[in-house]
Every structure is written in C-alpha cells, then in structure tokens.
Enzyme design. Sequence first.
Site, PDB file in Angstrom:
ATOM      1  CG  ASP A  60     -24.981 -39.423 -10.391  1.00 50.75           C
ATOM      2  OD1 ASP A  60     -25.837 -40.316 -10.555  1.00 50.75           O
ATOM      3  OD2 ASP A  60     -23.925 -39.605  -9.762  1.00 50.75           O
TER       4      ASP A  60
ATOM      5  CD  GLU B 283     -27.926 -37.975  -3.421  1.00 47.55           C
ATOM      6  OE1 GLU B 283     -27.275 -38.950  -2.978  1.00 47.55           O
ATOM      7  OE2 GLU B 283     -27.522 -37.241  -4.325  1.00 47.55           O
TER       8      GLU B 283
ATOM      9  CG  HIS C 164     -24.968 -40.228  -5.485  1.00 42.25           C
ATOM     10  ND1 HIS C 164     -25.041 -39.402  -4.396  1.00 42.25           N
ATOM     11  CD2 HIS C 164     -23.646 -40.223  -5.838  1.00 42.25           C
ATOM     12  CE1 HIS C 164     -23.845 -38.929  -4.095  1.00 42.25           C
ATOM     13  NE2 HIS C 164     -22.983 -39.414  -4.966  1.00 42.25           N
TER      14      HIS C 164
ATOM     15  CB  ALA D 162     -20.080 -32.225  -7.881  1.00 45.49           C
ATOM     16  NE  ARG D 163     -20.073 -35.215  -2.002  1.00 50.99           N
ATOM     17  CZ  ARG D 163     -19.436 -36.145  -2.686  1.00 50.99           C
ATOM     18  NH1 ARG D 163     -19.838 -36.433  -3.930  1.00 50.99           N
ATOM     19  NH2 ARG D 163     -18.409 -36.795  -2.165  1.00 50.99           N
TER      20      ARG D 163
END
Length: 533
Positions: free
Chosen positions: A262, A267, A285, A237-238
């Site tokens: 992910d 990032e 991601h 998700a985040r």
Amino acid sequence: MTTAPNQARPVVLIAEELSPATIEALGPDFEIRSCNGADRAELLPAIADVDAILVRSATRVDAEALAAAKRLKVVARAGVGLDNVDVKAATQSGVMVVNAPTSNIVSAAELAVALMLAAARHISPAHAALRGGEWKRSKYTGIELYEKTVGIVGLGRIGVLVAQRLSAFGMKVIAYDPYVQAGRAAQMGVRLVDLDTLLAESDFMSVHLPKTPETVGLIGAEQLAKAKKSLVLVNAARGGIVDESALYDALKTGQIAAAGLDVFDTEPCTDSPLFELETVVATPHLGASTDEAQEKAGIAVAKSVRLALGGELVPDAVNVQGGVIAEDVRPGIPLTEKLGRIFTALAGEVAQQVDVEVRGEITEYDVQVLELAALKGVFTDIVEDQVSYVNAPLLAAERGTEVRLVTESESPDHRNLITIRGTLADGTQVSVSGTLIGIAQRERLVEVNGFDLDIEPTDHLAFLSYTDRPGMVGTLGGILGAASVNIAGMQVSRQQQGGEALVALSVDSAIPAEALAEIEAVVDGAVRAVDLA
C-alpha cells in the site's frame, strides 16, 4: 471555549472537504470560512487573517503560506502524516501544528489484512483475468491463513490490531520489536523473536514500523534470502522499509511467493516494475482512506483547534504545546522531550521503570507536564504511532513500564535540573540530565550515566563509552572526517585515568551506519547515536 458577545469570533479556515461532523465538533464559537487549499492563488489571500486552518493532504502549508498568515495560531491536519505541513517553519513562526495520530489505526490494520488475503488468494490477477473474459480457476489456487505463522514486524498500535485480527484466523503470531518486552507480547499471545527467526519461520509477514534512518531498507535482499519461498509479505506501513528493488528480485526469482503493498518509497507511484508481477497486489496508499477514519480525524483535530484557541493544553500538538502551564516550566518541555529521546537511544530498549526527576525552583509549580514530555520523548523513536501527551502514558503501560515523577526543591549544582533515570530488564541503570542556562534559557546536557558533561543537545548526537586510553579522540576524528561528518562539539568525561570514559559528540549531520560500525569496532565499547532533527 466561549466568546464574549462583543468579542470577534476566531476565524477557522476549512481548506479541504471535511466531514460535517468536523464542523459540528468545532461548535458555534468560530467564524467558519472555506477555500480550495490546493489552489495557491486562492489559499494565500484566504489564510491572511485566520486563526486556524484545517487541511488534509492536498493543501501545502509551507513557509510561503505561513508568511502570508499574519494571525495564524494553529495548523490542523485531519490525518496522521504531516508531509504537506512545514512543521519547522510553523514552529519558528510560533504556530502550533496538530494532527490526528490514532484516527486511522483500525482502517490501516484492516487494509493490511485485506492485502494479505488478496495476495494469498490471487484476488487481483484472478479479477483481471475474469474481466478479460478468462475463467482460470486452476491457475489461481491460493493458500489458507489458518494454522500458518504470521510475523509482525513492529508491535505498535497497528501491529497489535493486525495480530489480534490474524489470531482470529487461527494463525500463530510471532513478532519482532526490540522495544516491546516479552511479557507484554506474551499477554497478547504473541511470541517475540529476532528478525532472522521471524524471517525463517513466517509464512506471512506484515510490516508495521515507523520510517526512521534505522528502519529504511530494513527488509532487503539479505533478509529476503532468509525467508521461506512461500512467504507472502505485506507492507502497509511506510514506503522504503522494504527495499523495492530487492523485493522485485525476490518475487521475480521465486525467492518469496507474493506481496501486498500500500506504500512506496516515492509517492505517488504509478510506474513500478512491481506492478508488472501477478504476484503483487497493490493499492495507492489507502490505509487511512475510509469514511470512518476521515470522520475520526476531522473530529479529533476540531477538538484540538478548540483547545488551542481556548489557551488549553493540546495533547496532539506535534511541535509547540499550549495549555495552562507556568511560564517558568514551559522552557523545560522541549528539553525534557529531547532527554527522553536521548534516554531511549542510550538504553536501546524499553526500560522497566522510568523516573522523571525534577529538581530546583520550578518544583514550586505543577510540573506534571514534564513527566508527559519525558514519556513523549522516550517513545517517539520506537513506535510507529504519533506519540502525544494523551497516548504516551498508555504506551508506557502497554509495555509494562512503571513511571514515577520525583520532585525535589533542592538542586545543588543547577538552578533547575531535569533527569530521566531508568532501569532496564537486566538491572542496568541509564540516566540523562539536562538544564537551561542564561537569560536565553539555552539547553544543556549535563550528565549521562553518571558522567558529567556540558554540551548542547543539537540535532545530531553520539555517545561512546570505552576504556580510557591514548589516541582515541584522534582516531574518532579520523573516522568521522573520512565519512565527511563535521564535529561541532566534543567532550570527554572520565571518572579516573585508565577507567571508563564517555565521549559526547555533537555533529553537523547524521553519522552513517558504516562509520558507526567502524567506531564501535575501534573503541571496543558501546556507541549510541541519536538524531533529534
């Protein structure tokens, strides 16, 4: 849209590689130009005389780029996130920003399932061992998903897709989402539980929440300590919703079994202690990184650009709204969205019924857009998806919320008045009203739950209800002062001495959770904060 033969065609700048379907969706009515948006020296002169720009993630459309764009009307991001677009600066410049909020939901859901399977079956370390010349069948014995319990944290669009797919694996699905009604979840075969129950019962867990001040660090050391030692946790998700340091400790000590990631707090992330663990499978991601998602995103924003440059309503606009809307109605749109967000903060749950009441002179016009604006505001802070004018009514229907638009030409106290009034599951009524005043059409919050107010709905607000008694205002000021929170405006409203009172606060910065908890303990009443920034 159509262009007269002798009229110059609007110019659309393609700043990154997009699918051929995107260009096709734009159609013949535009002059198409291209540039390398990642190269500032190329971007800034290229953007100077264009009407719209289409980007992905490599092009930064910041204040500098917007200042160079003398004719720019639309920034279109072919994807979901807007980290590379300065939405505030665009809004101040009168530039519409659009994205493609639903383009990647299938891709994101499928990646979450892929990470879950990969972590359960040790795909990553087994693959690495085999490439290293080692045949380790016995070391990498995995577990099945069949007949296990999966906990979905956040039952929005992506969470629902993941639940559906995992149900097909024969899994028992439970979910935590305080903004979804139990009846709606039951229709999908999902049992709603609180977060502690989900942690205690889940064999697998998948996070699908938006990143907000309330969800950052939601899954930390305290929560992971309540989980089964066999838990496989997935976050696609985040970054930041799962505390990475706490996750590392839990994996290292065997408190939980494995993780699939992910997304990361910062990032790009290429150096994390988590990458050292064989129990972690990680991707950079990739949730939206499929050909299908990219094509859907390109087509969606191309259609939005056509609408915007044609002067029509753009459902996926994230800041300013275009369309054939009466000039007298237009100023009420952002106010109504704010009222919707305040309503949700006050309610603390999804209402069973929401009435959008519009009173006064503007009811001479079509005010249907205000109903959409209210719903957009109501759901903005409680679902993981980007909420738009298209999906807001669907989000209400999915959650079993009945919506009515009520108009009345008479408005005794204000020239125009917009009220959002709702009924909660226990029958409680929640209401919030606002109006626009003066030539500048300044926004004012004038009523909350029957208490009269007159306060500007600034970026950071808080509402306190308690039994009226001396000393409360001073105590409140002391707590906020100790937390370095400056009060910009305060109003106390009560219906009678010694009865229920309401304090509405406008502050210069978000109130820390610790200060909110302290205030709640002192006032012995409800405290609700809402950040509209």
